[in-house]
Design an enzyme around this catalytic site. Structure first.
Site, PDB file in Angstrom:
ATOM      1  CB  SER A 123      -7.751 -12.167   9.946  1.00  0.00           C
ATOM      2  OG  SER A 123      -7.104 -11.346   9.516  1.00  0.00           O
ATOM      3  CE1 TYR A 147      -4.277 -11.271  14.237  1.00  0.00           C
ATOM      4  CE2 TYR A 147      -4.137 -11.584  12.025  1.00  0.00           C
ATOM      5  CZ  TYR A 147      -4.789 -10.898  13.139  1.00  0.00           C
ATOM      6  OH  TYR A 147      -6.005 -10.570  13.193  1.00  0.00           O
ATOM      7  CB  VAL A 190      -1.937   1.752   7.660  1.00  0.00           C
ATOM      8  CG1 VAL A 190      -3.011   1.477   6.772  1.00  0.00           C
ATOM      9  CG2 VAL A 190      -0.961   2.741   6.868  1.00  0.00           C
TER      10      VAL A 190
HETATM   11  C1  UD1 Z   1      -4.186  -6.087   8.977  1.00  0.00           C
HETATM   12  C2  UD1 Z   1      -4.376  -6.023  10.114  1.00  0.00           C
HETATM   13  C3  UD1 Z   1      -4.217  -7.596  10.547  1.00  0.00           C
HETATM   14  C4  UD1 Z   1      -5.464  -8.069   9.440  1.00  0.00           C
HETATM   15  C5  UD1 Z   1      -5.071  -8.186   8.256  1.00  0.00           C
HETATM   16  C6  UD1 Z   1      -6.169  -8.519   7.190  1.00  0.00           C
HETATM   17  C7  UD1 Z   1      -3.644  -4.319  11.554  1.00  0.00           C
HETATM   18  C8  UD1 Z   1      -2.507  -3.692  12.523  1.00  0.00           C
HETATM   19  N1  UD1 Z   1      -3.387  -5.260  11.000  1.00  0.00           N
HETATM   20  O1  UD1 Z   1      -2.616  -6.167   8.424  1.00  0.00           O
HETATM   21  O2  UD1 Z   1      -4.602  -7.724  11.954  1.00  0.00           O
HETATM   22  O3  UD1 Z   1      -5.294  -9.521   9.726  1.00  0.00           O
HETATM   23  O4  UD1 Z   1      -5.009  -6.640   7.862  1.00  0.00           O
HETATM   24  O5  UD1 Z   1      -5.762  -8.230   5.958  1.00  0.00           O
HETATM   25  O6  UD1 Z   1      -4.780  -3.599  11.395  1.00  0.00           O
HETATM   26  N2  UD1 Z   1       1.925   1.056   6.267  1.00  0.00           N
HETATM   27  C9  UD1 Z   1       2.774   2.182   5.989  1.00  0.00           C
HETATM   28  N3  UD1 Z   1       2.955   3.016   7.038  1.00  0.00           N
HETATM   29  C10 UD1 Z   1       2.722   2.662   8.425  1.00  0.00           C
HETATM   30  C11 UD1 Z   1       2.017   1.349   8.669  1.00  0.00           C
HETATM   31  C12 UD1 Z   1       1.675   0.798   7.720  1.00  0.00           C
HETATM   32  O7  UD1 Z   1       2.749   2.380   4.823  1.00  0.00           O
HETATM   33  O8  UD1 Z   1       3.284   3.734   9.242  1.00  0.00           O
HETATM   34  C13 UD1 Z   1       1.416   0.083   5.198  1.00  0.00           C
HETATM   35  C14 UD1 Z   1       2.106  -1.408   5.673  1.00  0.00           C
HETATM   36  O9  UD1 Z   1       3.549  -1.902   4.976  1.00  0.00           O
HETATM   37  C15 UD1 Z   1       1.017  -2.173   4.711  1.00  0.00           C
HETATM   38  C16 UD1 Z   1      -0.138  -1.462   4.878  1.00  0.00           C
HETATM   39  O10 UD1 Z   1       0.232  -0.239   5.389  1.00  0.00           O
HETATM   40  O11 UD1 Z   1       1.367  -2.296   3.363  1.00  0.00           O
HETATM   41  C17 UD1 Z   1      -1.242  -1.813   5.764  1.00  0.00           C
HETATM   42  O12 UD1 Z   1      -0.700  -2.190   6.939  1.00  0.00           O
HETATM   43  P1  UD1 Z   1      -1.509  -2.628   8.517  1.00  0.00           P
HETATM   44  O13 UD1 Z   1      -2.504  -1.475   8.728  1.00  0.00           O
HETATM   45  O14 UD1 Z   1      -0.274  -2.848   9.565  1.00  0.00           O
HETATM   46  O15 UD1 Z   1      -2.230  -3.575   7.995  1.00  0.00           O
HETATM   47  P2  UD1 Z   1      -2.147  -5.264   7.433  1.00  0.00           P
HETATM   48  O16 UD1 Z   1      -0.581  -5.279   7.310  1.00  0.00           O
HETATM   49  O17 UD1 Z   1      -2.826  -5.181   6.074  1.00  0.00           O
END
Ligand code: UD1
Length: 309
Positions: A123, A147, A190
């Site tokens: 990752s 993680y 997301v």
């Molecule tokens: C993700 C992966 C992780 C991986 C990493 C590699 C998921 C759940 N996690 O983490 O396993 O190791 O990429 O780079 O796929 N956000 C919003 N609104 C929401 C949800 C999220 O604005 O409702 C934002 C978060 O604050 C963040 C971004 O979207 O800034 C991405 O979040 P997320 O999809 O959880 O992924 P990562 O934290 O990048």
């Protein structure tokens, strides 16, 4: 040495975590050319993701005897079973460690002394807060979650088993993967969350100002990288980024999802996530060079393919 054959029905492929989001797509791409066994306890993986032609070994990866036996039967192993949530690893590091770290040692040990190739799902979380972008494989590795540390250690075990024992192990460092079968939920990616919100007409929740960026890679491109890593001559011993090389802000993403789903949902800003990474984008030069990898989807096409219907 004879390379792994992916075009003969006699090839035994084991996909650990093969009922999950990414693993099940790899299984689908191989069933016509190999005997595919999926090792999965269906805790987060789903039986409806399983192609009818795969065999299922329904067990936990925390059963070293069963896992060893399964790897010993295989010519090629993809290991994607994991506790995938960064947040959950912070809430419960011991479960995360036991799930994400112990099994890779069992798998690599079982592959020792054979020419079985192991393709491991690492990752971008191993890099932590980027010091520069795009992030190449030599970027400092300072994970900021259990993680990330678990993935980093497992990724390094792959390299070490290659260097010490000639095990054909490759680690693919995924950036933000999306596509069909990704489940929406509190701990999910997301895009799947925005998709559900947009479809339900609920507010699309951008955390913080939405200026943070990510490199979103479509699951079909992740499958492509896995198949290439399974056969590329010089891949073993490497940790290789898998992304697209382009980034998008979360605010732009929210707007793109709303548009692709023809949704009237309002885009709202909620509390920023603690410790959230500001910018993330992959340098994919090594994947191009070692694997011949070229992503087919840039983000807007990928979202359209996934969400537009
Ligand atoms: C993700 C992966 C992780 C991986 C990493 C590699 C998921 C759940 N996690 O983490 O396993 O190791 O990429 O780079 O796929 N956000 C919003 N609104 C929401 C949800 C999220 O604005 O409702 C934002 C978060 O604050 C963040 C971004 O979207 O800034 C991405 O979040 P997320 O999809 O959880 O992924 P990562 O934290 O990048």
């Amino acid at each position: 040495m004879e390379r792994t054959k992916l075009n003969s029905s006699g090839t035994e492929v084991l996909i650990i975590g093969g009922a999950g989001f990414i693993g099940s797509h790899i299984a689908d791409s191989l069933v016509d050319n190999a005997n595919v066994t999926v090792y999965d306890n269906l805790s987060t993986g789903r039986s409806e993701n399983l192609h009818p032609d795969v065999s299922l070994l329904n067990d936990t990866i925390r059963n070293p005897e069963r896992l060893t036996g399964a790897v010993e039967q295989a010519d090629l192993v993809f290991h994607l079973a994991a506790q995938v949530s960064v947040q959950r690893s912070i809430e419960g590091p011991i479960f995360s460690h036991e799930t994400n770290l112990d099994p890779i040692l069992t798998i690599l040990e079982a592959a020792r002394g054979s020419d079985t190739r192991v393709v491991f799902a690492s990752s971008a979380a191993i890099y932590g807060e980027p010091e520069y972008t795009p992030i190449d494989e030599d970027h400092p590795k300072e994970p900021n979650s259990p993680y990330g540390l678990e993935k980093l250690t497992a990724d390094q075990y792959c390299r070490l088993y290659h260097d010490l024992y000639d095990v054909e192990a490759v680690a693919l460092r995924y950036f933000n993967v999306y596509g069909p079968r990704q489940q929406a939920g509190d701990y999910s990616g997301v895009i799947s969350i925005f998709r559900e919100q947009a479809r339900a007409g609920d507010p699309i929740t951008v955390e913080g100002d939405g200026a943070q960026t990510r490199d979103f890679v479509h699951v079909d491109d992740v499958v492509q990288a896995n198949l290439l890593a399974a056969t590329a001559e010089d891949a073993p011993g490497n940790g290789i980024n898998v992304g697209t090389g382009t980034e998008i802000t979360i605010r732009e993403l929210a707007e793109a999802v709303r548009q692709a789903t023809n949704s009237d949902s309002e885009i709202v800003h909620v509390e920023p996530r603690e410790g959230d990474i500001k910018e993330s984008v992959a340098d994919i030069s090594l994947a191009r060079k070692e694997l011949g990898y070229e992503p087919k989807y840039e983000i807007y096409d990928g979202i359209e393919a996934y969400l537009g219907e």
